[in-house]
Structures are given as structure tokens and as C-alpha cells.
Design a protein around this motif. Structure first.
Motif, PDB file in Angstrom:
ATOM      1  N   VAL A  77       0.784  -1.169  -0.176  1.00 19.02           N
ATOM      2  CA  VAL A  77       0.083  -0.172   0.013  1.00 19.02           C
ATOM      3  C   VAL A  77       0.842   1.320   0.166  1.00 19.02           C
ATOM      4  O   VAL A  77       0.644   2.120  -0.647  1.00 19.02           O
ATOM      5  CB  VAL A  77      -0.867  -0.007   1.221  1.00 19.02           C
ATOM      6  N   LEU A  78       2.009   1.264   0.650  1.00 25.24           N
ATOM      7  CA  LEU A  78       2.956   2.398   1.014  1.00 25.24           C
ATOM      8  C   LEU A  78       3.482   2.663  -0.450  1.00 25.24           C
ATOM      9  O   LEU A  78       3.528   3.650  -0.960  1.00 25.24           O
ATOM     10  CB  LEU A  78       3.740   2.029   1.849  1.00 25.24           C
ATOM     11  N   GLU A  79       4.074   1.604  -1.119  1.00 28.49           N
ATOM     12  CA  GLU A  79       4.698   1.942  -2.202  1.00 28.49           C
ATOM     13  C   GLU A  79       3.728   2.266  -3.457  1.00 28.49           C
ATOM     14  O   GLU A  79       3.973   3.280  -4.046  1.00 28.49           O
ATOM     15  CB  GLU A  79       5.249   0.467  -2.941  1.00 28.49           C
ATOM     16  N   ALA A  80       2.312   1.930  -3.423  1.00 27.42           N
ATOM     17  CA  ALA A  80       1.568   2.048  -4.398  1.00 27.42           C
ATOM     18  C   ALA A  80       1.131   3.636  -4.119  1.00 27.42           C
ATOM     19  O   ALA A  80       0.782   4.470  -5.003  1.00 27.42           O
ATOM     20  CB  ALA A  80       0.080   1.276  -4.384  1.00 27.42           C
ATOM     21  N   LEU A  81       0.811   3.933  -2.880  1.00 25.86           N
ATOM     22  CA  LEU A  81       0.415   5.443  -2.537  1.00 25.86           C
ATOM     23  C   LEU A  81       1.490   6.455  -2.911  1.00 25.86           C
ATOM     24  O   LEU A  81       1.389   7.383  -3.408  1.00 25.86           O
ATOM     25  CB  LEU A  81       0.233   5.607  -1.000  1.00 25.86           C
TER      26      LEU A  81
END
Ligand SMILES: Cc1cc2nc3c(=O)[nH]c(=O)nc-3n(C[C@H](O)[C@H](O)[C@H](O)COP(=O)(O)OP(=O)(O)OC[C@H]3O[C@@H](n4cnc5c(N)ncnc54)[C@H](O)[C@@H]3O)c2cc1C
Length: 521
Positions: A77-81
Motif C-alpha cells: 500500500v505504501l509503495e502504491a500510494l
């Protein structure tokens, strides 16, 4: 971006390309941009049109993935955000902030999703779009007047990105070309050449000219989506399959079913799936499913149970029930998921990307999602530099503007997705004002766009124009069939084709588009 020029370059070139990429979807095009931006020589070959595969069939979200948050996959999620924020800045003409409402039908859903979305906001940090917040029942209904109101207690609003997937693919091809890459559609990789057991190039079949040629390369990247195993088996006949295929379908409805600006997000349907109803190009996209399949095709079709699932759930959450006759288009896409365990439950398979290097040095890039294409590209080109003995260069794409970049407001709705190119398209009308006519009275697109697609965006067929340069096929499959003769006539003139070609194009487009009409059974 001219196909004949790029073809000449790869056919005549005596040099060995630093990197050859097979597959012109998000993964391959992203890799081409990254490699070319670092100064490497690059050629990319796509067997059909850019984004013909999964990359034109997404839910059109640039998102961290609320579902992965539920699964506790924080790093994904962090990478995608992070990537969501970068893409919003690098392609503002194609990506915009979209509000989503999670309607709450039980008292506990408000605090539960409210806290979850606050975590989502926190993870996005300074690249966040707008903060999430609770909504009263009244506010929820104001935002989504057509929402099912029985038992509704309130809602939570949050923001994610939305984009036009195949337009981004075309813009990435243009970006790569401007950086010196040769990107070619309708060129299928039919074999790999080897020297001392190491991959040394690719054999290409040019489908337009029905000719074969070989291109030499220091490294070859296999970015063929759900087809990566086929290429891996061309490399090594005994290679194990690494991909499981999961199908997702969407239906497209008229805007009247969701007239406001906000989308609906259902984090967990009765059978545990995520469902979206999202405004897109003045229509509404509803989906999706997650159905394991044993087959793979460039033209997948929705199964009856998938159609039933999406339509039944659309009826459940919308006050006015959509009927099959309301569905303007139904489209399916295939997720390439990297196998783990026995591979039977696709919802649990990795949505993260994988890079696999074969004994002969073939690099396979797969998995991931559109949102993270840039990071996937960065990772694979790092690998390719090492494997190909290329100079290590720093990745340039974190804040690199994508072709069409502009922050200017484009007034004409049909030209918005062209970004900075909109001005040049309008310029064409000075010499040919008759091209301002629409291609069909019920579609927003003008004839001049088709001319632009042929001249500047490597459109080669009626399908390229109606399915991916414009989105007519997805917005209204039946009407797009009626527009096919007009598009065929303009393309024939631009590409120097005869009446027989025009007829054949209309026939093959009609046959294809019929598969996007909701069946009457
Ligand atoms: C239903 C669904 C919804 C999704 N929604 C979202 C979303 O909202 N947001 C998001 O971020 N992601 C989403 N995704 C994920 C995202 O769409 C994919 O991760 C991404 O498009 C995959 O791109 P790709 O380049 O790997 O594959 P593809 O787009 O399939 O590209 C592979 C290409 O390789 C070509 N090819 C195959 N064999 C050869 C050969 N021998 N020679 C030359 N070319 C070849 C194919 O023609 C194809 O064009 C969704 C996926 C699905 C299925």
C-alpha cells in the motif's frame, strides 16, 4: 511517433540494442521509458496494439489499494500510494483525484472504515490527495443521491486517483520514443536467439508486412503479462509456469445511475469481494470480479456468473436497478498473478511485482499493477543494467513529465486527455475545418482526433482508434460499431489503404465489438 520510422530503425540497425522489451502494456512501456531516460538504446515490440492486453481493461484507479490495507499488506500500500502521488504529478492531464464514498449500513462500519481510511491518509503522507472523513446519512445521500438508502446510517469519504489507462499507455510510448526508444506495435516476438546459451536477441514477426527479422540485444525483458510463460517456454521448453490468471470484469452504465462526482466503494460484499461504481468519461464503471481461469486470451469474455454478480450487486447498492438493456458495454481483463502455494485461490496470490531471471538471462517482469508501473520499471532496469553489463545510471523517472503533461485547463471535454497535444489537434482544424465533425452523433469524439491518432499515436486499425485512442468501445459498444465506417474511411486515407482494407476493418471491428455487448440470455 511513426511506425515506419521506428521499423526502419530496428530493421536497419547493425548495433546491438542495450535492452529489448517484449510486450507493450504498462510493464513493458514503463520499462522502455525508464531505460531510454537513463540513456540506454531500447527497442520494444508489442504483438497487437499498445495496451491491447490487461492494460486497457483496468478499473482505471491509481490507488494504494484499500483491499491490501485490509489484508495488512502495508508495504504494498505504501509503495502504491507513493507512486499514486508521483503519477498524479507526472501526468496531470490523465490522472485526477476522485472521491469515494464507503456507505455504512451497520453502526460499526463508520468507526471501522473511518479508522482504516485515516491509516490510508497517514501512509500517503505529503503525497496524499485529500483527507478522509465521516459522513452523516444526510451528507452521504447528498453526495450519492442514487445510493440505496434502506438501512443506510452514514458513510466515509476518501480520495484516490483515477486515470485513462490506454491513453497513458500511448503517452508512455510517445515518451519513450522522444527519449530515443523505438516502440513498435503489431510486431510479435516468435523466438529468442542465443549465443553460448545466453539470450542474444529476438526474432520478430511484423504482422502488418508479414515479414520476419531478428534484433540483437544485450538484454531481453519479457513483459508479456498473462503470456509471460509462453515466452519463458520459448527460452527454455521445460520452464515451469509461474503465472495464475484471474479474470476481472466491468460493466459500463449511463451516468444517470450515478449522477454526482463521487464514486461508491463497497469494501466487502456479502461474498467478501470489493466492488466499485466509479464515474468515468461521463459514464459509470461497475466492477470487478476475481475469477481464476485456466485459459488466457487477448480477448477474454465475462462468464455468466461474473455478469450476474456485478449486475446483482449494482442493483443492491443503487436505488434504480440497472437492467441488462442499460449496460452499454461489458469488458473483461486478466490479472497476471505470480503463483504461490497450490495457486488455487487467486485473491490470496501476490499482487506485488516479480522479476525472474532465467538461466539464459531472459528477464521476466510480471504482477504488480498499473499504479506501480514506474517502480516496476525502475527495478527491472536496475536488473537489466547488471545482467547486460551496461553502465549503471540513476533512474530518472520519479519526477519526469509524461508526454502530454500540462496543468492548463483544456476546455473542450473530448480533448482533455490529450493534455498539451490538444492545441496541436486544434491546429489541424485550421486547414481542415470539416474534421471538427463528430465521428458519431452519440459519441464525444471528433474526426480530427482520428487523423491525430494515425499521424502521431501509431493507430493502425479501427479498433486501435475506437478501443484505446478514444474509449468509444467501452462507453457504448453498439454505437461504436456504427462509428466504425467513418473511422475506417479516415484511417484509410491517412494510411494509404484501399476500399478492401476499409471493408475488412469494419467487418473485423464489428465482430470484436459485438463481444462487448451485454448478452441477452
Ligand atoms: C480487472 C482488472 C482491473 C484492474 N484494475 C486496476 C486498477 O484500477 N489500477 C491499477 O493500478 N491496476 C489495475 N489492474 C492491474 C493492471 O491493469 C495490470 O497490472 C497491468 O495492466 C499489467 O500490465 P502488463 O504490461 O504487465 O500486461 P499487459 O497489459 O497484458 O501487457 C502485455 C502485453 O504483451 C503483449 N504480448 C504478449 N505476448 C507477446 C509476444 N510474443 N510478442 C509481443 N508482444 C506480446 C500482449 O499483447 C500485451 O499487450 C487491474 C487488472 C485487472 C485484470
Amino acid at each position: 511517433m511513426k511506425r515506419s520510422t521506428s521499423l526502419d530503425r530496428v530493421r536497419r540497425s547493425k548495433t546491438i540494442f542495450d535492452i529489448v522489451i517484449i510486450g507493450g502494456g504498462a510493464s513493458g512501456l514503463g520499462a522502455a521509458v525508464d531505460a531510454a531516460a537513463r540513456g540506454h538504446s531500447v527497442a520494444l515490440f508489442e504483438q497487437a496494439d499498445f495496451a491491447k492486453g490487461t492494460s486497457s481493461r483496468s478499473t482505471k484507479l491509481v490507488h494504494g489499494g484499500v483491499r491490501y490495507l485490509q489484508q495488512g499488506n502495508i508495504s504494498l500500500v505504501l509503495e502504491a500510494l507513493r507512486e499514486r502521488g508521483r503519477l498524479t504529478q507526472n501526468a496531470p492531464h490523465l490522472v485526477h483525484s476522485q472521491s469515494f464514498v464507503i456507505p455504512n449500513y451497520s453502526w460499526w462500519e463508520g468507526p471501522f472504515y473511518g479508522i482504516g481510511m485515516k491509516v490510508y491518509d497517514q501512509l500517503a503522507g505529503k503525497l496524499g490527495l485529500s483527507p478522509s472523513r465521516h459522513l452523516s446519512r444526510k451528507e452521504t445521500i447528498e453526495l450519492i443521491p442514487t445510493l440505496e438508502q434502506k438501512n443506510l446510517v452514514g458513510g466515509v469519504i476518501y480520495h484516490d486517483g483515477q486515470f485513462d489507462d490506454s491513453r497513458l499507455a500511448v503517452n508512455l510510448a510517445q515518451t519513450a520514443e522522444a527519449l530515443g526508444a523505438a516502440t513498435l506495435n503489431y510486431c510479435r516476438c516468435v523466438g529468442l536467439t542465443k549465443e553460448n546459451k545466453a539470450v542474444s536477441g529476438v526474432q520478430i514477426h511484423d504482422l502488418e508486412n508479414d515479414t520476419n527479422f531478428t534484433v540483437r540485444a544485450k538484454t531481453v525483458i519479457n513483459a508479456t503479462g498473462v503470456f509471460v510463460d509462453e515466452l519463458r517456454q520459448l527460452d527454455q521448453a521445460s520452464a515451469q509456469a509461474i503465472i495464475s490468471v484471474s479474470q476481472g470484469i466491468h460493466i459500463v452504465l449511463p451516468k444517470s445511475f450515478l449522477p454526482g462526482d463521487a464514486a461508491i466503494m463497497i469494501p466487502k460484499t456479502a461474498d467478501g469481494r470489493v466492488l466499485f461504481a466509479v464515474p468515468w468519461h461521463d459514464h459509470v464503471i461497475v466492477g470487478t470480479t476475481d475469477t481464476p481461469l485456466n485459459t488466457r486470451s487477448l480477448e477474454p469474455r465475462a462468464l455468466k456468473e461474473e455478469r450476474d454478480f456485478v449486475l446483482t450487486h449494482a442493483c443492491k447498492y443503487l436505488a434504480k436497478d440497472p437492467k441488462p438493456a442499460d449496460v452499454l458495454c461489458i469488458f473483461a481483463g486478466l490479472r497476471p498473478l505470480v503463483k504461490a502455494g497450490d495457486g488455487t485461490d487467486t485473491a490470496a496470490l501476490s499482487r506485488d511485482h516479480s522479476i525472474i531471471i532465467s538461466e539464459s538471462g531472459l528477464i521476466t517482469l510480471t504482477g504488480g499493477k498499473w499504479t506501480t508501473y514506474r517502480k516496476m520499471a525502475e527495478d527491472v532496469i536496475d536488473q537489466a543494467e547488471t545482467l547486460g553489463g551496461l553502465d549503471h545510471q540513476r533512474c530518472q523517472t520519479e519526477d519526469m513529465q509524461i508526454h502530454g503533461w500540462t496543468r492548463a485547463k483544456i476546455a473542450q471535454p473530448n480533448l482533455k486527455t490529450y493534455g498539451a497535444d490538444a492545441l496541436q489537434i486544434q491546429e489541424l482544424l485550421k486547414d481542415a475545418p470539416e474534421l471538427s465533425e463528430k465521428i458519431h452523433p452519440n459519441l464525444p469524439y471528433q474526426k480530427v482526433e482520428v487523423v491525430w491518432h494515425a499521424r502521431e499515436e501509431m493507430a493502425r486499425t479501427v479498433e486501435d482508434v475506437l478501443a484505446r485512442r478514444t474509449r468509444a468501445l467501452l462507453l457504448n459498444a453498439k454505437v461504436s460499431i456504427e462509428a466504425a465506417p467513418t473511422v475506417a474511411a479516415i484511417l484509410a486515407k491517412e494510411l494509404g489503404r484501399d476500399a478492401g482494407w476499409e471493408r475488412q476493418q469494419i467487418e473485423s471491428y464489428t465482430a470484436l465489438a459485438k463481444g462487448y455487448i451485454y448478452p441477452s440470455d
